[in-house]
Design a protein around this motif. Structure first.
Motif, PDB file in Angstrom:
ATOM      1  N   ASN A   1      16.180  -7.879  63.761  1.00 36.77           N
ATOM      2  CA  ASN A   1      15.718  -8.964  62.903  1.00 36.77           C
ATOM      3  C   ASN A   1      15.643 -10.274  63.708  1.00 36.77           C
ATOM      4  O   ASN A   1      16.667 -10.905  63.983  1.00 36.77           O
ATOM      5  N   PRO A   2      14.420 -10.708  64.078  1.00 40.37           N
ATOM      6  CA  PRO A   2      14.316 -11.927  64.907  1.00 40.37           C
ATOM      7  C   PRO A   2      14.901 -13.168  64.241  1.00 40.37           C
ATOM      8  O   PRO A   2      15.516 -13.994  64.907  1.00 40.37           O
ATOM      9  N   GLU A   3      14.729 -13.271  62.912  1.00 38.53           N
ATOM     10  CA  GLU A   3      15.195 -14.468  62.219  1.00 38.53           C
ATOM     11  C   GLU A   3      16.732 -14.517  62.198  1.00 38.53           C
ATOM     12  O   GLU A   3      17.325 -15.571  62.442  1.00 38.53           O
ATOM     13  N   LEU A   4      17.335 -13.364  61.948  1.00 36.17           N
ATOM     14  CA  LEU A   4      18.804 -13.290  61.969  1.00 36.17           C
ATOM     15  C   LEU A   4      19.309 -13.598  63.384  1.00 36.17           C
ATOM     16  O   LEU A   4      20.253 -14.378  63.567  1.00 36.17           O
TER      17      LEU A   4
ATOM     18  N   PHE B   1       9.437 -11.663  69.719  1.00 29.59           N
ATOM     19  CA  PHE B   1       9.940 -10.648  68.788  1.00 29.59           C
ATOM     20  C   PHE B   1       9.358 -10.835  67.387  1.00 29.59           C
ATOM     21  O   PHE B   1       9.222  -9.868  66.639  1.00 29.59           O
ATOM     22  N   SER B   2       9.026 -12.077  67.050  1.00 33.69           N
ATOM     23  CA  SER B   2       8.466 -12.335  65.716  1.00 33.69           C
ATOM     24  C   SER B   2       7.096 -11.692  65.542  1.00 33.69           C
ATOM     25  O   SER B   2       6.611 -11.572  64.417  1.00 33.69           O
ATOM     26  N   PHE B   3       6.470 -11.333  66.641  1.00 31.73           N
ATOM     27  CA  PHE B   3       5.171 -10.649  66.543  1.00 31.73           C
ATOM     28  C   PHE B   3       5.333  -9.146  66.746  1.00 31.73           C
ATOM     29  O   PHE B   3       4.365  -8.448  67.034  1.00 31.73           O
TER      30      PHE B   3
ATOM     31  N   LEU C   1       4.989 -12.267  62.272  1.00 33.81           N
ATOM     32  CA  LEU C   1       4.943 -10.971  61.584  1.00 33.81           C
ATOM     33  C   LEU C   1       6.312 -10.576  61.044  1.00 33.81           C
ATOM     34  O   LEU C   1       6.548  -9.409  60.743  1.00 33.81           O
ATOM     35  N   ASN C   2       7.211 -11.553  60.926  1.00 33.28           N
ATOM     36  CA  ASN C   2       8.509 -11.271  60.299  1.00 33.28           C
ATOM     37  C   ASN C   2       8.258 -10.853  58.849  1.00 33.28           C
ATOM     38  O   ASN C   2       7.559 -11.553  58.114  1.00 33.28           O
ATOM     39  N   SER C   3       8.840  -9.729  58.450  1.00 31.47           N
ATOM     40  CA  SER C   3       8.571  -9.223  57.098  1.00 31.47           C
ATOM     41  C   SER C   3       9.407  -9.986  56.074  1.00 31.47           C
ATOM     42  O   SER C   3      10.393 -10.633  56.435  1.00 31.47           O
TER      43      SER C   3
END
Lengths: 304, 472
Positions: B12-15, A100-102, B93-95
């Protein structure tokens, strides 16, 4: 695939990369090697855009990564020397997070996750917590995370360190497999004998400078032989024989033994042996060996 | 949560990752259980249940969200450095917005889970107490302050990473402590003020309930609400800017400029409180001085927290020489922007005071020399040179801490000795006094600036030569 021109990188008080230039062709596996502190990790971090150099240019797949660092992220995968993982996640969550980060499509997550875990042989560990994995498995997961977005260039910093021989061997196989899938690979390593199993290109760094970057030169040098001659007892006054032979590139005398770097063919080798016997030297053993990447590396490092 | 890996929370992947880590079924039930137990105790022992719940939730919110949340915020990025996962975050690619929200509310998600339960209880209890709106306002202030503190702490850790770019182990304690200090001023003071004013302690405090800001009278709670909300917006914007920089996006300094302008407007507004005591000329001058002192304080703060590597300045000067302004804007340290802003304010004060003199307004409410703002600036420039000299020298493990201690001594011990020796006229050489003149203030401090500038510049060049000579 990779074009580096006049790259300079400074740390506080040290020039880590000193005006280096090289290029790496698409589809190759390049071994990046050199003594500790030579600048291998710094170079890899510059290639990933993690470090911004003082000057010079880096183009990867035609993209100027110094000017456009964000554009390269989908195209590169990076495994650092101490592969960082989130210990509290499961393997599946860790891979999904990387996926998902990409910004990849959730609809294809399951397929890609299975594909990568199968390739890395971690399918049976998908529901395990990362903290419970062995070192070898952690490393496989870290590689899986770095290729989940299908990068075109994979940079690995000391991937084999701390692994047992069996894991190291399967790692070599994995690199060859990934390379077959079209991924260009740059591997930094100290374990030169293993690099030989998969690398078809070499970059040797010493004190922030490139000592060697041409595989052709490596191959031509590897065509030279090492000849070992043992005597029954120590002898003197024969060095002129060695100096006068144009095929002897280098020699070392060590007590009862001489080591020669020899570029002659089998017939010339036979003539050399005859000449030494005719001179009355007490030869007990005479044999040759093709130098490997490690011999080549040590010679290059000591030369320059 | 084990098999919940296919869906992202708020895209949001980080969240999502943080929530995967922070929550499991045990923890999900543990927090409300503990809070319920406390509520039961309160119910059993208190005479006025609603009032007690308000007090309990306010205190618990401070403990869980302010203190524990601050610790979690401080750890959020530092742990990634220590666990070597940060490089992968940068290469993802997390903004910057995803990272801002992901870290701000993800790393602290469990603390906020407890906080949310407490907020709901607080709002319900507020309906049954005497000061319903006041209670709700106070809770809102606490919520804004908590987000504000967390975002300041994460920003500080990002500065810490920048400063220690090549280190693989960092300690989050200092950021946590700074967070606690800020939390004390923002959070605890607000809550305690509220508690003293509205509980049985009433009467102990006699703080005015109205504050005049830019000639507008505000209820103290409305003003605190406005303050906490404004700073919340700025701190979150600042965090976003810092993530942009860390993730290698084009960042620039516009957010910092907005922050400085806000500080000028905000701090200068307090001069109105003295409206009845002084003339309008004096009030305006006081506004300018308040703004200058605030910006000077901020300049010193960023001077100490920003990296000061020779190599970074080398890149900055290179971008300037090659007129690569895009890169220059990316690299320019915030202390330079702040110092330029301070200079601008000092010049405005000087011009205003000069005009006042020309017009015949010779007497201001405090006896300050015309050269005082300039002298203040010169002390700033002197200290900037000094801090850089220490940093470039490479002789100290923690150069900024060393400079801080040296400057503290320079501003306290030396003037103290001079005063002890009854040589008062010499004090302005080492301490900015409002009475300092051109002769005993400007000239000697200017000489210190010149001297320190020369030796710092030499140190900078010798460090560069060292770098270039190595490996030749």
């Amino acid at each position: 695939m990779v074009n580096v021109e006049n790259l300079i990188f400074d740390y506080q008080g040290t020039r880590a990369l000193n005006n280096i230039s090289f290029s790496i062709s698409e589809g190759s596996i390049t071994a990046l090697t050199g003594p500790n502190g030579a600048g291998k990790t710094t170079l890899l971090k510059c290639l990933t855009s993690l470090y911004k150099p003082f000057s010079g240019s880096i183009f990867i797949d035609g993209i100027d990564i110094i000017q456009k660092p964000l554009e390269i992220r989908k195209k590169i995968g990076y495994l650092q020397d101490y592969f960082g993982l989130y210990d509290d996640l499961t393997v599946k969550q860790a891979l999904a997070y990387s996926y998902f980060s990409f910004k990849l499509d959730a609809a294809h997550l399951e397929n890609r996750l299975m594909e990568v875990s199968y390739k890395l042989k971690i399918t049976d560990k998908l529901n395990s917590k990362v903290s419970f994995l062995s070192r070898g498995m952690r490393q496989r997961l870290a590689i899986a995370q770095s290729i989940i977005h299908n990068p075109r260039l994979l940079l690995l910093d000391e991937p084999a360190s701390g692994l047992d021989p069996e894991s190291r061997y399967s790692l070599s196989e994995l690199f060859r497999d990934l390379n077959k899938d079209g991924i260009t690979i740059i591997v930094s390593s100290h374990i030169l004998t293993e690099l030989e199993q998969y690398a078809n290109n070499i970059l040797i760094l010493k004190n922030g400078k490139i000592v060697e970057s041409q595989v052709e030169e490596l191959k031509s040098d590897i065509n030279d032989k090492l000849i070992f001659i043992h005597f029954n007892y120590p002898v003197n006054d024969f060095e002129n024989l060695l100096l006068n032979d144009p095929k002897i590139k280098k020699y070392e005398i060590n007590g009862f033994q001489i080591k020669l770097l020899y570029s002659g063919d089998v017939t010339e080798q036979q003539q050399l042996l005859k000449k030494l016997i005719d001179y009355g030297l007490p030869i007990s053993q005479f044999y040759s060996k093709t130098p490997n990447i490690q011999d080549y590396y040590l010679r290059k490092i000591n030369e320059k | 949560m084990k098999n919940n890996y296919k869906r992202l929370i708020l895209n949001n992947p980080e969240l999502t990752r943080n929530i995967w880590i922070e929550f499991n079924s045990t923890r999900l039930f543990l927090m409300p259980l503990i809070i319920l137990l406390f509520l039961f105790l309160i119910y059993s022992f208190s005479e006025n249940f609603a009032d007690s719940v308000v007090i309990f939730t306010s205190i618990m919110f401070n403990i869980i969200v302010f203190i524990w949340g601050s610790k979690l915020s401080a750890d959020s990025v530092i742990n990634e450095i220590n666990e070597r996962t940060w490089d992968n975050q940068i290469l993802s690619l997390n903004s910057p917005w995803q990272m801002t929200i992901g870290k701000l509310f993800g790393a602290t998600s469990y603390a906020w889970y407890g906080g949310l339960i407490l907020i709901i209880l607080n709002f319900i209890a507020a309906l049954f107490v005497e000061h319903t709106f006041l209670t709700i306002k106070n809770t809102l202030i606490s919520i804004f302050n908590a987000i504000n503190i967390h975002s300041v702490i994460i920003s500080l850790t990002l500065f810490g990473i920048k400063k220690n770019r090549y280190k693989t182990k960092l300690n989050s304690t200092i950021y946590f402590l700074i967070g606690l200090i800020i939390a004390w001023y923002l959070g605890y003071s607000t809550t305690l003020f509220y508690l003293f004013e509205n509980t049985k302690f009433e009467g102990f405090y006699s703080i005015t309930k109205t504050i005049i800001w830019h000639n507008i009278p505000f209820d103290i709670y409305d003003f605190m609400l406005f303050t906490s909300f404004s700073f919340l917006i700025l701190s979150v914007l600042g965090l976003y800017r810092n993530f942009k920089s860390e993730l290698r996006y084009q960042s620039g300094y516009s957010v910092w400029l907005i922050f400085l302008i806000f500080i000028v407007i905000y701090s200068s507004g307090f001069s109105s409180s003295f409206g009845e005591l002084f003339s309008s000329n004096d009030i305006f001058l006081l506004s300018l001085f308040l703004a200058l002192l605030s910006v000077l304080f901020i300049t010193y703060f960023v001077l100490f927290i920003e990296p000061k590597q020779v190599t970074d300045y080398n890149k900055l000067f290179k971008s300037l020489k090659s007129k690569d302004f895009k890169e220059f804007n990316n690299l320019i340290p915030l202390w330079i922007i702040s110092a330029l802003f301070s200079s601008l304010l000092a010049i405005i004060i000087l011009i205003y005071a000069l005009l006042g003199l020309i017009k015949g307004n010779e007497e201001f409410f405090f006896d300050f020399s015309l050269f005082f703002p300039i002298n203040l600036l010169l002390f700033l420039f002197r200290d900037i040179c000094f801090v850089h000299y220490i940093s470039f020298s490479g002789k100290f493990i923690k150069p900024d801490f060393a400079s801080f201690v040296f400057l503290l001594l320079a501003y306290s011990v030396i003037p103290g000795i001079i005063l002890f020796l009854d040589l008062n006229v010499l004090v302005p050489i080492f301490f900015p006094f409002s009475e300092s003149t051109f002769l005993n203030g400007t000239i000697p401090v200017l000489l210190q600036v010149i001297l320190l500038y020369i030796i710092t510049q030499r140190k900078y060049h010798s460090s560069l030569i060292n770098i270039e000579d190595i490996n030749k």
